[in-house]
Design a protein around this motif. Structure first.
Motif, mmCIF file in Angstrom:
data_model
loop_
_atom_site.group_PDB
_atom_site.id
_atom_site.type_symbol
_atom_site.label_atom_id
_atom_site.label_comp_id
_atom_site.label_asym_id
_atom_site.label_seq_id
_atom_site.Cartn_x
_atom_site.Cartn_y
_atom_site.Cartn_z
ATOM 1 N N PRO A 1 0.838 -1.211 0.000
ATOM 2 C CA PRO A 1 0.000 0.000 0.000
ATOM 3 C C PRO A 1 0.870 1.256 0.000
ATOM 4 O O PRO A 1 1.950 1.279 0.597
ATOM 5 C CB PRO A 1 -0.814 -0.128 1.284
ATOM 6 C CG PRO A 1 -0.813 -1.589 1.593
ATOM 7 C CD PRO A 1 0.513 -2.102 1.129
ATOM 8 N N GLN B 1 -10.440 5.073 -0.567
ATOM 9 C CA GLN B 1 -10.976 3.848 -1.153
ATOM 10 C C GLN B 1 -10.172 3.396 -2.364
ATOM 11 O O GLN B 1 -10.009 2.200 -2.588
ATOM 12 C CB GLN B 1 -12.451 4.050 -1.533
ATOM 13 C CG GLN B 1 -13.366 4.232 -0.333
ATOM 14 C CD GLN B 1 -13.248 3.088 0.647
ATOM 15 O OE1 GLN B 1 -13.359 1.918 0.286
ATOM 16 N NE2 GLN B 1 -13.006 3.421 1.922
ATOM 17 N N LYS C 1 -6.216 2.944 -0.378
ATOM 18 C CA LYS C 1 -6.074 2.275 0.927
ATOM 19 C C LYS C 1 -4.656 2.461 1.480
ATOM 20 O O LYS C 1 -3.927 1.491 1.724
ATOM 21 C CB LYS C 1 -6.430 0.796 0.804
ATOM 22 C CG LYS C 1 -7.901 0.548 0.460
ATOM 23 C CD LYS C 1 -8.212 -0.922 0.329
ATOM 24 C CE LYS C 1 -9.710 -1.157 0.193
ATOM 25 N NZ LYS C 1 -10.357 -0.343 -0.867
ATOM 26 N N TYR D 1 -6.969 4.326 8.680
ATOM 27 C CA TYR D 1 -6.021 5.080 7.861
ATOM 28 C C TYR D 1 -5.454 6.254 8.667
ATOM 29 O O TYR D 1 -6.173 7.186 9.017
ATOM 30 C CB TYR D 1 -6.686 5.599 6.585
ATOM 31 C CG TYR D 1 -7.326 4.510 5.748
ATOM 32 C CD1 TYR D 1 -6.548 3.525 5.152
ATOM 33 C CD2 TYR D 1 -8.712 4.475 5.567
ATOM 34 C CE1 TYR D 1 -7.130 2.530 4.388
ATOM 35 C CE2 TYR D 1 -9.300 3.479 4.800
ATOM 36 C CZ TYR D 1 -8.503 2.501 4.217
ATOM 37 O OH TYR D 1 -9.084 1.514 3.469
#
Length: 379
Positions: free
Chosen positions: A225, A274, A277, A298
């Protein structure tokens, strides 16, 4: 320099960087003719035009010297941090200039040259500059000319993915995330969608033929991520939940933020979270520090200003990153009030020293005049 641990990094190949909201906010009043990209800049005389109350002395002093105290502070702090910490990458989170949105071509070139002199660095360190609202204007002031001028000056694109040692850093032009269909907004949103598709395809290990077809032409990134870096913070109502020595003053923490002005809109914030992420979001703009947890998963950290103009105790964040973890330290710079008090006490001491010396000499002479020495007869 005071360092405070924010989160422990996990093991693995790590890189060191520091991320800061550098507010290089000046107003050129007597600029020299300097070409863009030159590092041999002559010293320009310029004045901070929005000084805080109680610090008007900086304005007067700036009129009489070539380098104002607050620009000198930023240059010395940056060069000292580079020498001590030796980061691989430095991210500047926008608002490099104060009046970039209004600058004429000549003033823009002068300011860019001065920036290059102040934030000079060796080839071992990469400097990555993000765009802020003072660089190209708020959304209603932004246009292609200002954006492309900024991108050309800093050899960058305002929205892109930077990958270092398996760590993905997503740089976002948050000024263009208004979602109103403006040409720049459409371009940025298209780039973000493409980056999201490429990253999600890199994270996807499915053998599904549908997914394989969807990801057929996708660019491959390390399967981790990203860390999002942008100027505007994600949406939050206020700084009411922010604490720490670098947070907003207590009387300002409950002031409500305006969407698309102080923070991103709820819609744009939700879309970023979204789509990507992220494991961490670093933002600026508010000039104060804050740590927020969005959707209970987050983490966002607002990085305070690096400039005495915006706060008495500037700071930046030093980070160590690996594909599986990260560690952050808050680094505080000398406080402006402390430096002023030190200089004032030193000047006062230097002025009082001759007076004390004269009084001591006068007292000694008076003692010699009024204290006769007894005489003794020799045998």
């Amino acid at each position: 320099m005071v360092r405070r641990r924010l989160r422990k990094a996990q093991t693995g190949s790590q890189m060191r960087m520091f991320s800061a909201l550098w507010c290089f906010q000046t107003r050129t009043s007597s600029a020299q003719s300097v070409g863009t990209g030159s590092t041999n800049c002559e010293e320009d005389e310029f004045v901070n035009n929005h000084n805080r109350a109680g610090n008007a002395w900086c304005t007067e002093l700036s009129r009489s010297v070539s380098v104002p105290p607050r620009e000198w502070q930023m240059e010395r702090a940056f060069q000292t941090a580079l020498a001590l910490l030796r980061p691989e990458v430095v991210f500047i989170l926008g608002d490099v200039f104060d009046e970039g949105k209004w600058s004429s071509p000549k003033n823009w070139d002068d300011d860019v040259c001065r920036f290059q002199k102040m934030f000079r660095h060796s080839s071992d360190t990469e400097l990555v500059v993000l765009v802020g609202n003072h660089d190209i204007g708020f959304h209603y002031e932004m246009d292609w000319f200002k954006l492309q001028r900024f991108e050309k000056a800093f050899n960058t694109t305002s929205t892109r993915m930077v990958t270092k040692k398996g760590v993905n850093f997503l740089l976002v032009n948050s000024v263009a995330l208004h979602g109103d269909g403006c040409p720049i907004c459409q371009s940025v949103e298209k780039q973000l969608y493409t980056l999201s598709r490429n990253l999600n395809c890199s994270l996807e290990n499915s053998q599904s033929s549908i997914i394989n077809e969807f990801c057929r032409d996708a660019w491959t990134y390390p399967p981790t991520p990203p860390i999002i870096l942008q100027h505007y913070p994600l949406y939050r109502e206020s700084d009411a939940g922010c604490t720490g020595r670098d947070a907003a003053p207590p009387e300002e923490r409950h002031l409500l933020f305006r969407e698309k002005y102080d923070v991103l809109s709820q819609e744009a914030s939700h879309r970023l979270l979204q789509w990507f992420k992220p494991r961490l979001v670093l933002s600026g703009h508010t000039h104060s520090g804050c740590q927020v947890l969005h959707d209970n998963q987050y983490t966002e950290i607002s990085v305070p200003s690096f400039n005495w103009r915006n706060r008495n105790n500037p700071s930046f964040i030093l980070g160590s990153f690996s594909p599986s973890g990260y560690g952050l330290s808050k680094c505080f710079l000398p406080e402006e009030s402390t430096v002023i008090a030190l200089y004032c006490s030193t000047v006062a001491s230097l002025l009082l020293l001759p007076l004390v010396h004269c009084l001591w000499i006068r007292g000694l002479l008076r003692c010699l005049n009024f204290c006769p020495i007894s005489k003794h007869k020799s045998l």
